[in-house]
Design an enzyme around this catalytic site. Sequence first.
Site, PDB file in Angstrom:
ATOM      1  CG  PHE A 130      -1.941   0.992   1.315  1.00  0.00           C
ATOM      2  CD1 PHE A 130      -3.218   0.701   0.864  1.00  0.00           C
ATOM      3  CD2 PHE A 130      -1.692   2.249   1.829  1.00  0.00           C
ATOM      4  CE1 PHE A 130      -4.226   1.653   0.917  1.00  0.00           C
ATOM      5  CE2 PHE A 130      -2.694   3.212   1.882  1.00  0.00           C
ATOM      6  CZ  PHE A 130      -3.961   2.913   1.423  1.00  0.00           C
ATOM      7  CG  ASP A 199       0.166  -2.303   7.135  1.00  0.00           C
ATOM      8  OD1 ASP A 199      -0.980  -2.648   7.483  1.00  0.00           O
ATOM      9  OD2 ASP A 199       0.430  -1.171   6.707  1.00  0.00           O
ATOM     10  CE1 TYR A 224      -9.005   2.833   6.849  1.00  0.00           C
ATOM     11  CE2 TYR A 224      -8.089   3.974   8.738  1.00  0.00           C
ATOM     12  CZ  TYR A 224      -7.973   3.549   7.430  1.00  0.00           C
ATOM     13  OH  TYR A 224      -6.831   3.830   6.724  1.00  0.00           O
ATOM     14  CE  LYS A 225      -7.768  -0.083   5.006  1.00  0.00           C
ATOM     15  NZ  LYS A 225      -6.334  -0.151   4.669  1.00  0.00           N
ATOM     16  NE  ARG A 375      -9.919  -2.999  -2.506  1.00  0.00           N
ATOM     17  CZ  ARG A 375      -9.406  -2.380  -1.443  1.00  0.00           C
ATOM     18  NH1 ARG A 375      -8.212  -2.691  -1.012  1.00  0.00           N
ATOM     19  NH2 ARG A 375     -10.085  -1.433  -0.829  1.00  0.00           N
TER      20      ARG A 375
HETATM   21  C1  LIG Z   1      -5.573   1.020   4.677  1.00  0.00           C
HETATM   22  C2  LIG Z   1      -4.090   0.900   4.746  1.00  0.00           C
HETATM   23  C3  LIG Z   1      -3.307   1.947   5.246  1.00  0.00           C
HETATM   24  C4  LIG Z   1      -3.954   3.243   5.637  1.00  0.00           C
HETATM   25  O1  LIG Z   1      -3.095   4.114   6.308  1.00  0.00           O
HETATM   26  P1  LIG Z   1      -3.706   5.384   7.019  1.00  0.00           P
HETATM   27  O2  LIG Z   1      -2.554   6.029   7.663  1.00  0.00           O
HETATM   28  O3  LIG Z   1      -4.757   4.900   7.964  1.00  0.00           O
HETATM   29  O4  LIG Z   1      -4.358   6.249   5.974  1.00  0.00           O
HETATM   30  C5  LIG Z   1      -1.952   1.746   5.354  1.00  0.00           C
HETATM   31  N1  LIG Z   1      -1.373   0.582   4.978  1.00  0.00           N
HETATM   32  C6  LIG Z   1      -2.111  -0.430   4.475  1.00  0.00           C
HETATM   33  C7  LIG Z   1      -1.453  -1.707   4.086  1.00  0.00           C
HETATM   34  C8  LIG Z   1      -3.483  -0.293   4.323  1.00  0.00           C
HETATM   35  O5  LIG Z   1      -4.200  -1.292   3.810  1.00  0.00           O
END
Ligand SMILES: *Cc1c(COP(=O)(O)O)cnc(C)c1O
Length: 400
Positions: A130, A199, A224-225, A375
Amino acid sequence: MSDLYERARELDAKDQLAGVRGDFVLDDEGVYLDGNSLGALPANVPGRVDDVVRRQWGELRIRSWTESGWWTAPERIGDVIAPLVGAASGQVVVGDSTSVNVFKALVGAVRLVGGPEAGRDEILVDAATFPTDGYIAASAARMTGCAVRAVEPGEVRGALSSRTAAVLLNHVDYRSGRLHDLPSLTAAIRAAGAVSVWDLCHSAGALPVGLDAHGVDLAVGCTYKFLNGGPGSPAYLYVRREHQAAFDSPLPGWNSHAEPFGMRSEYEAADGVVRGRVGTPDILSMLALEAALEVWSRPDVSVDAVRAKSLALTDFFLECVEAYVPGGRVEVVTPGAHGERGSQVALRCADAGDVMGRLIAAGVVGDFRAPDVLRFGFTPLYLSFADVERAARGLARELG
Ligand SMILES: *Cc1c(COP(=O)(O)O)cnc(C)c1O
């Protein structure tokens, strides 16, 4: 077609988690397959937020820092998340965003092994990560005098050396839905004397993680997921107990001080995972998250039950897509093997952006990831097999 419709009804009748859907605010017309981006609203959250705002803030005001448990919320809620990621208590602290926690963890990881001065001057980063993790890793590397190297998770073993300081990997790839082999990769990283940073954004709340059991050093994730904490709800940081005394946060705010109200000019880190805190916690979001996590204390809810249903839902979705969508119209990107699948299904087609736009307009909400991925996220707490069959039928119509 009616065969799969019937099968969905049978699967729903046997579903042990079917009763949990009522704990969430959802409409019956559409199908929400974007819980891997923003989880649905748990029904108890509005009332809790109302109490936090009107009574705790409105009436108790500053007394709430102690009387309503505001000050200790980051550790307390960390201890609620801990069992969901396979951690004993006292190792998870909630606060800040995932991006900020990636920074704390990576710089902290390099410092744990001594960095370039100790001959460890390389940070390996998941090549498909990500984007925010990659951006933060590049900056953490510049600050610590390290170089960043992008590697596919499957190639981490060959890339490890006595120069590796830290390895940042995504447990589940956000685009493909591929689940990486956390136990064996963590063991390889440890054997090389480097620090693992996982992560968990796309795995926590969807499948077992086993942080303690597998020897993970540091981990981060959002809430939040699949944890349904709400838009922008705070993230968390896991610091393995054995590393806590040496963990040297690059953001040593006053909340991480051994004596925060001593207002001392000299910094002294608190004991334990509290040293992962930074500044004043985001209480409104954090206490909404605390309410959202209560669903995990239901007797019928467990990570194992969620994982079993997640695999059944994604299997069933793939089966419906296979049956309804004309052959060759989409390519399945997500691995078929259960051991390599997270809780989402990614399908590739050249016009994915347009297809997803039409599908959302028709009430089936997934998302589009550039350049060509459709997705679909599957949250077992509130999705039914009937939802899955309906979504696949809608998708086939838009692809037709
Ligand atoms: C959703 C997600 C993020 C989001 O990071 P934020 O700092 O909350 O915006 C980061 N890394 C991964 C792998 C994600 O899936």
